[in-house]
Each structure stands twice: as C-alpha cells, then as structure tokens.
Design a protein around this motif. Sequence first.
Motif, PDB file in Angstrom:
ATOM      1  N   PRO A   1     -56.632  -7.687 -26.999  1.00  0.00           N
ATOM      2  CA  PRO A   1     -56.653  -6.467 -26.171  1.00  0.00           C
ATOM      3  C   PRO A   1     -58.008  -5.774 -26.148  1.00  0.00           C
ATOM      4  O   PRO A   1     -58.285  -4.980 -25.235  1.00  0.00           O
ATOM      5  N   GLY A   2     -58.867  -6.089 -27.105  1.00  0.00           N
ATOM      6  CA  GLY A   2     -60.170  -5.443 -27.149  1.00  0.00           C
ATOM      7  C   GLY A   2     -61.079  -5.800 -25.996  1.00  0.00           C
ATOM      8  O   GLY A   2     -62.058  -5.093 -25.736  1.00  0.00           O
ATOM      9  N   VAL A   3     -60.784  -6.909 -25.285  1.00  0.00           N
ATOM     10  CA  VAL A   3     -61.664  -7.345 -24.194  1.00  0.00           C
ATOM     11  C   VAL A   3     -61.111  -6.989 -22.820  1.00  0.00           C
ATOM     12  O   VAL A   3     -61.709  -7.336 -21.801  1.00  0.00           O
ATOM     13  N   ILE A   4     -59.982  -6.314 -22.765  1.00  0.00           N
ATOM     14  CA  ILE A   4     -59.404  -5.888 -21.486  1.00  0.00           C
ATOM     15  C   ILE A   4     -59.985  -4.526 -21.116  1.00  0.00           C
ATOM     16  O   ILE A   4     -59.930  -3.579 -21.897  1.00  0.00           O
ATOM     17  N   MET A   5     -60.549  -4.448 -19.909  1.00  0.00           N
ATOM     18  CA  MET A   5     -61.220  -3.226 -19.487  1.00  0.00           C
ATOM     19  C   MET A   5     -60.226  -2.090 -19.273  1.00  0.00           C
ATOM     20  O   MET A   5     -59.196  -2.246 -18.609  1.00  0.00           O
TER      21      MET A   5
ATOM     22  N   THR B   1     -46.705 -12.923 -20.312  1.00  0.00           N
ATOM     23  CA  THR B   1     -46.683 -13.263 -21.731  1.00  0.00           C
ATOM     24  C   THR B   1     -48.067 -13.644 -22.220  1.00  0.00           C
ATOM     25  O   THR B   1     -48.502 -13.235 -23.304  1.00  0.00           O
ATOM     26  N   GLU B   2     -48.776 -14.440 -21.428  1.00  0.00           N
ATOM     27  CA  GLU B   2     -50.126 -14.881 -21.806  1.00  0.00           C
ATOM     28  C   GLU B   2     -51.098 -13.714 -21.818  1.00  0.00           C
ATOM     29  O   GLU B   2     -51.940 -13.603 -22.718  1.00  0.00           O
ATOM     30  N   LEU B   3     -50.974 -12.821 -20.836  1.00  0.00           N
ATOM     31  CA  LEU B   3     -51.851 -11.652 -20.796  1.00  0.00           C
ATOM     32  C   LEU B   3     -51.640 -10.787 -22.030  1.00  0.00           C
ATOM     33  O   LEU B   3     -52.601 -10.252 -22.610  1.00  0.00           O
ATOM     34  N   ALA B   4     -50.402 -10.671 -22.473  1.00  0.00           N
ATOM     35  CA  ALA B   4     -50.109  -9.893 -23.670  1.00  0.00           C
ATOM     36  C   ALA B   4     -50.690 -10.540 -24.920  1.00  0.00           C
ATOM     37  O   ALA B   4     -50.918  -9.861 -25.928  1.00  0.00           O
ATOM     38  N   ALA B   5     -50.932 -11.866 -24.866  1.00  0.00           N
ATOM     39  CA  ALA B   5     -51.474 -12.581 -26.023  1.00  0.00           C
ATOM     40  C   ALA B   5     -53.006 -12.571 -26.066  1.00  0.00           C
ATOM     41  O   ALA B   5     -53.601 -13.012 -27.049  1.00  0.00           O
TER      42      ALA B   5
END
Length: 448
Positions: A388-392, A381-385
């Motif tokens: 998203p622009g900084v996830i490689m 849940t936290e990862l989804a929050a």
Amino acid sequence: MKSYEVNFDGLVGPTHNYGGLSYGNVASQSNSQQSSNPKEAALQGLAKMKALMEMGFQQGVLAPQERPDVAALRNLGFSGTDAQVIEQAAKQAMPLLVASCSASSMWVANAATVSPSADTADGRVHFTAANLNCKYHRSIEHPTTSRVLGAMFADQKHFAHHAALPAVAQFGDEGAANHTRFCREYGEAGVEFFVFGRSAFDTRYPAPQKYPARQTLEASQAVARLHGLSDDGVVYAQQNPSVIDQGVFHNDVIAVGNGEALFYHEDAFEGTEQMLAELTTKLTKCGGNFKAICVPRSKVSVEDAVRSYLFNSQLLSRADGSMLLIVPQECQNNERVWQYLQELTSSGGLIREVKVFDLKQSMQNGGGPACLRLRVALNETELAAVNPGVIMTPPLYGTLTQWVDKHYRDRMTETDLADPQLLLECRTALDELTQILKLGAVYPFQIN
C-alpha cells in the motif's frame, strides 16, 4: 470482481541530467549536455500522477535507482573509497560517470513486461524485468528494478517475478515499451501484443540501417513463454525498420493501445493488414471487439510524431466507454499534430478528450507520458495485495513533493555529477524514500 489498470509512474531520480546517452533517441541526443532541473522534473511527474489520481484512475509510484552507480564503476576497474571512485571516473572516463548517473529508470515503461493473471497459465500476475542491454546506462538497472518490483508486489500467491533475460544482443528486451494488451475488461483474458524491431536468428525480417532495433522477436517469445501465455493470446508484430531509422526507438513512440483499441501511425508496422486481422480474430475469441485507429501520414508525418511524442501518450478508458488521451505539451505546440487531435476528438469516435501535461524535463531527455508509466492490470484481490505504500493518495503526494523539495537540486550539469557530495545527497534521499514507500532495503548501499 472488479479489475483495474493501475499506472505506476516512475519517480524521477535526483541525478536527472541530459547525458545524450541514447543513440537512436532524437530528443536525448539533441539536448545532450544541456543543464537540467531534477527538482522540476520530479515535480512535473508527480503532478501528472496526482492529476490522474484525482480523475479517478488507479495510480501508483515506482522508485528510482541509486545513482551514481558506484558498484557499476567498481566493476569497470575504478577503486578506493566511493568518493575516489567518482573522482577517478571523472578524470579518466567521464562518459562512464555520466552513464552511471543516468536517471533513465524514470521511464518505467522499460522496467518490465507485465502479464495479468487472466492471461497466464498459473493465474498469477507475471513480471519479467527488462535487460535493456542495448545501452550500457540502462543495462545496469534490472537488478534494482527486480528488487523494487519484488517489494511492491511481494505476495507470491498473486505475483510471479522472473529475472531479466540473458544480457546478449539476441535477447534484447526493452520491456513494456514494446508490449500492449488488448481486452474487453481488464480482468478477462486478452491478447498480448509484442512488437519487435528485429529477429536475431531469422533473416527474413528486414532490419533498420541507421539506428539499432532494440527489441528482438526472440526476447518477446521468451517472455511469453515465461509468463505462460497461450498461442491464442499472443500476437507478434514487427516495427517498420524505416521508422526506427527516423527515431522511433520503441513501439510506444509510434503506437499506443488500451482496452480494445490500438492508436497507431500508418507507417508504424510491417505487414499491418495481416497483423490487424490477427488481432481482430484473437480478440474476438476473447469476447472483445478490436478497434484500430490509424493516423495517416498525410495528417501527421513520422517526423512530427517523433518531435511531439503524439503516440507516447496514455490512452485511458473512461466509465462511459470513451477514451482519454494524455499528451505532452509538445503536441499542443506542433500545429499539425494539434490540428489532427482537434479533428480526432470532435469526430465522435472513441477518443473524445485530450489532456495536456507539461513534462518538458522528461521530454527533453527523450521520454513522454507513456514512457513514465508501467501498466499493471489487477483485480480487486490483487490490488489489495500490492504494497500500500506505493499507491498514490493525497497524503503520499504531499509527502513526496516535500521530499523532492528537501533533497533535489534545481540544476544539474556534467560538472555536478563529479561532485562526491551528490552521492551522499542521493543516498540520504533514497534511504528516506524507502521508508516513505515502505519498500525495505532495495538499494545496494542499504544491502551491502
């Protein structure tokens, strides 16, 4: 619910240079004033991010600071247009201009201390930006660091952000470079391990004689309070003062931990046996099984550890329960260190594979694989929050390499720092970067 350790690596900034600014950091001082290559440095860092992503690890990116920091120079009495400020600083106080151009924010292990939601009283992920007040060139980082982290982890339902501690010697805070977390699973409660170099108020703790001890016990305790950590979930340990005097300026130069394991040098800590016993007891209460992997001085000297950055490595957990060690090429180049690593991985123990990366540009300035990443444990849940622009991703990697090729110089000397055009180049690049990473306005030139 699944949980992950996400590595957010620092993107090397356009002014990457060897200023020799960090007293106590042997590599930084040894390469002072040599010509650097910002483009190569950034691409080397991105290559590591891409490789870890392709190995199946969750990987993110953390933006650099605006450099030169003209506002910092204005605070020191330089005036006029931005170009005039840089010109005055170059003529009157070149060391201050060099400090204002430092790309040290690339080492995001110093950006903040992070406690995952499983450990905190309010069930949120907590961030405290490090004040880094031991060195002027780093002490100016935390305002922008806080804005960038706030843009990355913006959802207040899941994330809590704390301002840097008071910028005084008693609360010297160097962030996650002196902080490790042990746990059975990333989403379960664990034990947070704070390592300090000295105490500001308690004279019982010995202090180094040559180099400064940057992290105080009092700073570590303050961060633990801010994050709402329980006494049963925290262990404090002191660095061995003698290894600080040998160039171990942060704990991550002499030890690295992950999951249930601590990989450390025999001479890393004061009171090692008592510390290990406390870690074992407290992790057992969390359902974990603490494992200590000690590297004896007879195999690897402190000098070799500092030269190779053996411990400034990434210790990563694999699905089969084994661990992977990410090391800089300097480890392979050091005969004694490389021999030890061959023995370690062939022994059938927890660490079964070593992968080598060329990070020469970062290493020559005093930072290895561990310096380049900030670890954040997140559930699904936290990862989804997370922004998203900084996830490689493969497309983001391609975009960022093109961005670096477009904006970065391939040579940087002290003379180049005095070029007013460099400021324009950096601001143009960073303005574009905030759009790529979807950060919004986080830099002073975008806000003022």
